[in-house]
Design a protein around this motif. Structure first.
Motif, PDB file in Angstrom:
ATOM      1  N   UNK A 191     125.232  24.125  20.632  1.00 42.13           N
ATOM      2  CA  UNK A 191     125.344  25.585  20.651  1.00 42.13           C
ATOM      3  C   UNK A 191     126.611  26.070  19.965  1.00 42.13           C
ATOM      4  N   UNK A 192     127.738  25.472  20.312  1.00 39.28           N
ATOM      5  CA  UNK A 192     129.011  26.000  19.850  1.00 39.28           C
ATOM      6  C   UNK A 192     129.245  25.808  18.361  1.00 39.28           C
ATOM      7  N   UNK A 193     128.699  24.756  17.785  1.00 36.29           N
ATOM      8  CA  UNK A 193     128.915  24.557  16.353  1.00 36.29           C
ATOM      9  C   UNK A 193     128.070  25.514  15.515  1.00 36.29           C
ATOM     10  N   UNK A 194     126.957  25.972  16.066  1.00 44.34           N
ATOM     11  CA  UNK A 194     126.105  26.921  15.324  1.00 44.34           C
ATOM     12  C   UNK A 194     126.455  28.358  15.696  1.00 44.34           C
TER      13      UNK A 194
ATOM     14  N   UNK B 251     136.069  39.184  21.603  1.00 41.41           N
ATOM     15  CA  UNK B 251     134.797  38.891  22.251  1.00 41.41           C
ATOM     16  C   UNK B 251     134.349  37.468  21.926  1.00 41.41           C
ATOM     17  N   UNK B 252     134.529  37.080  20.661  1.00 39.49           N
ATOM     18  CA  UNK B 252     134.171  35.719  20.235  1.00 39.49           C
ATOM     19  C   UNK B 252     135.014  34.682  20.978  1.00 39.49           C
ATOM     20  N   UNK B 253     136.315  34.914  21.063  1.00 38.69           N
ATOM     21  CA  UNK B 253     137.212  33.975  21.752  1.00 38.69           C
ATOM     22  C   UNK B 253     136.834  33.863  23.225  1.00 38.69           C
ATOM     23  N   UNK B 254     136.605  35.002  23.870  1.00 40.22           N
ATOM     24  CA  UNK B 254     136.231  34.994  25.282  1.00 40.22           C
ATOM     25  C   UNK B 254     134.928  34.224  25.501  1.00 40.22           C
ATOM     26  N   UNK B 255     133.982  34.390  24.577  1.00 33.45           N
ATOM     27  CA  UNK B 255     132.719  33.654  24.686  1.00 33.45           C
ATOM     28  C   UNK B 255     132.950  32.153  24.614  1.00 33.45           C
ATOM     29  N   UNK B 256     133.864  31.714  23.733  1.00 30.70           N
ATOM     30  CA  UNK B 256     134.146  30.278  23.610  1.00 30.70           C
ATOM     31  C   UNK B 256     134.762  29.735  24.899  1.00 30.70           C
TER      32      UNK B 256
ATOM     33  N   UNK C  69     117.590  23.232  22.551  1.00 30.48           N
ATOM     34  CA  UNK C  69     118.042  22.482  21.376  1.00 30.48           C
ATOM     35  C   UNK C  69     117.214  22.851  20.138  1.00 30.48           C
ATOM     36  N   UNK C  70     115.933  23.108  20.330  1.00 34.88           N
ATOM     37  CA  UNK C  70     115.114  23.545  19.191  1.00 34.88           C
ATOM     38  C   UNK C  70     115.602  24.893  18.659  1.00 34.88           C
ATOM     39  N   UNK C  71     116.052  25.750  19.556  1.00 31.20           N
ATOM     40  CA  UNK C  71     116.547  27.060  19.127  1.00 31.20           C
ATOM     41  C   UNK C  71     117.855  26.922  18.342  1.00 31.20           C
ATOM     42  N   UNK C  72     118.702  25.951  18.705  1.00 33.42           N
ATOM     43  CA  UNK C  72     119.912  25.731  17.896  1.00 33.42           C
ATOM     44  C   UNK C  72     119.537  25.205  16.514  1.00 33.42           C
ATOM     45  N   UNK C  73     118.481  24.408  16.427  1.00 34.74           N
ATOM     46  CA  UNK C  73     118.015  23.930  15.123  1.00 34.74           C
ATOM     47  C   UNK C  73     117.481  25.090  14.284  1.00 34.74           C
ATOM     48  N   UNK C  74     116.759  26.011  14.931  1.00 39.07           N
ATOM     49  CA  UNK C  74     116.266  27.184  14.206  1.00 39.07           C
ATOM     50  C   UNK C  74     117.428  28.031  13.695  1.00 39.07           C
ATOM     51  N   UNK C  75     118.472  28.183  14.517  1.00 41.05           N
ATOM     52  CA  UNK C  75     119.641  28.946  14.092  1.00 41.05           C
ATOM     53  C   UNK C  75     120.370  28.246  12.950  1.00 41.05           C
ATOM     54  N   UNK C  76     120.371  26.912  12.969  1.00 36.86           N
ATOM     55  CA  UNK C  76     120.913  26.160  11.828  1.00 36.86           C
ATOM     56  C   UNK C  76     120.174  26.540  10.557  1.00 36.86           C
ATOM     57  N   UNK C  77     118.873  26.735  10.684  1.00 35.51           N
ATOM     58  CA  UNK C  77     118.083  27.153   9.523  1.00 35.51           C
ATOM     59  C   UNK C  77     118.489  28.510   8.996  1.00 35.51           C
ATOM     60  N   UNK C  78     118.850  29.432   9.893  1.00 31.72           N
ATOM     61  CA  UNK C  78     119.318  30.747   9.443  1.00 31.72           C
ATOM     62  C   UNK C  78     120.600  30.602   8.636  1.00 31.72           C
ATOM     63  N   UNK C  79     121.522  29.743   9.118  1.00 30.45           N
ATOM     64  CA  UNK C  79     122.763  29.516   8.369  1.00 30.45           C
ATOM     65  C   UNK C  79     122.452  28.850   7.032  1.00 30.45           C
ATOM     66  N   UNK C  80     121.479  27.930   7.018  1.00 30.22           N
ATOM     67  CA  UNK C  80     121.074  27.303   5.756  1.00 30.22           C
ATOM     68  C   UNK C  80     120.500  28.332   4.793  1.00 30.22           C
TER      69      UNK C  80
END
Length: 401
Positions: A69-72, A108-113, A181-192
């Motif tokens: 999650x955190x890397x994507x 907000x991003x930092x607090x989320x992390x 985990x499949x949703x993180x893979x889908x989000x990886x696709x958005x970054x791709x």
């Protein structure tokens, strides 16, 4: 999904920013935070993966799911937001978030992390789920104010990432880790997709600018198909679609990316590392989808194939772009030195080690992950050493931004 990336246009006059330089433009806080978090998060993940560190306060999602999650949605999302807020000002002539609002989004991003590591689950979900929609809306407002409809797709893509993040949290809270985990893979696709679209615009342009006389070749059919094939291939992979569907889609995406890259004269860029690194990143897009096709056929594991995209295409593209745009937008020449070149070598080697060793020598996979992690950390620490002072100071040329 059609996304157009126009060339930068002259910005309209805006009141000169008087606040702290770190909040003058989106790239400053988000590149800095992403690089620091990227180094820390990978170091933590490798130590936990190898069993060398078992923190008392484990991530509430579990170490593996936290890492995915955190890397994507953490690291990569921050860089995407920083890039869009910076480039959006040039594309539209409108002021993107700065000052208090930019600081609030970064906070907000930092607090989320922090909360994703050890906070109450409900609060982590609320805060983390709010970040991407807030950024997508902020960016959309800028585009709408400029009547820049052809770039609405970028804001939509950011919103889709936000929706996938919300779905991820819903899956984790209901105990369906496989779906998460499949949703993180889908989000990886958005970054791709971001790498595909933005790379398709800037890599040929940067190559032609750096190497006068070079011939850039484009194929209309490939340009029309590459985004669609990329989107469909990553969707099929993340959905664990049947081999008869994933194999041809991933193979088609790999072929399209390979043909595209070949037309950009990649070998001519070897003496220009600031450009060559973008070509390396794009080469990993072709390799990544070829490996996804291989994984669908059962020749290798899907995680290794996916890491050709995450460590190879995405991380290499991120390091190439956060050096180049930081140089340009801090008023410095677009020339890299030894520190950047070592960082480029480290991240490229990290990708090769993470992908090649588990395929060639599966018994050494743990060592490959450890070695790749060490190289990754070195790359982003070098970036921080070089660029932190520049990101925290006004532009060297005295201009705004």
């Amino acid at each position: 999904m059609s996304i157009s990336i126009p060339l930068p246009s002259p910005s309209r006059k805006h009141p000169r920013y008087r606040g702290h330089p770190a909040l003058a433009l989106g790239f400053r806080p988000f590149y800095l935070l992403a690089a620091a978090f990227g180094a820390l998060a990978i170091a933590a993940w490798v130590l936990m993966y190898l069993g060398w560190w078992q923190p008392a306060a484990q991530p509430w999602t579990g170490a593996m799911v936290w890492h995915a999650h955190e890397m994507v949605f953490g690291f990569a999302a921050a860089v995407v937001v920083g890039f869009l807020f910076t480039a959006g000002k040039a594309w539209t002539g409108q002021q993107t978030p700065q000052g208090i609002w930019l600081g609030a989004l970064a906070g907000l991003w930092v607090l989320a992390r922090v909360l994703m590591w050890g906070g109450p689950a409900w609060l982590a979900v609320v805060v983390d789920s709010a970040f991407l929609p807030a950024c997508a809306l902020s960016f959309f407002i800028v585009l709408r104010r400029a009547s820049n409809q052809r770039n609405y797709g970028l804001a939509i893509a950011l919103g889709v990432m936000g929706a996938l993040n919300v779905a991820f949290h819903a899956a984790v809270l209901t105990g369906d880790i496989g779906i998460a985990l499949r949703l993180t893979e889908a989000a990886t696709g958005i970054v791709a997709i971001f790498v595909t679209v933005i790379g398709g615009r800037v890599i040929p342009m940067f190559t032609a600018n750096a190497l006068p006389g070079v011939t850039i070749r484009r194929h209309a059919s490939v340009e029309r198909a590459v985004v669609v094939l990329t989107l469909l291939a990553i969707a099929a992979h993340s959905a664990h679609a049947p081999v008869w569907l994933t194999l041809p889609l991933a193979s088609g995406a790999a072929l399209a990316h390979g043909i595209r890259l070949a037309g950009w004269a990649p070998l001519r860029t070897l003496r220009k590392p600031i450009v060559a690194m973008l070509h390396v990143a794009y080469a990993f897009l072709a390799l990544g989808f070829a490996l996804i096709a291989g994984a669908a056929a059962g020749w290798l594991d899907g995680s290794t194939a996916l890491h050709a995209l995450t460590v190879g295409a995405i991380a290499c593209a991120i390091l190439a772009m956060i050096t180049r745009t930081a140089l340009g937008h801090t008023g410095r020449p677009l020339e890299t030195g030894r520190m950047e070149h070592v960082a480029y070598a480290c991240i490229a080697l990290a990708a090769l080690v993470r992908v090649v060793v588990p395929i060639a020598l599966p018994a050494l996979k743990a060592y490959a992950i450890g070695g790749a992690g060490l190289l990754w950390v070195a790359a982003f620490v070098l970036y921080l050493v070089r660029y932190t002072p520049w990101l925290l100071r006004p532009r060297a040329d005295g201009k705004d931004g």
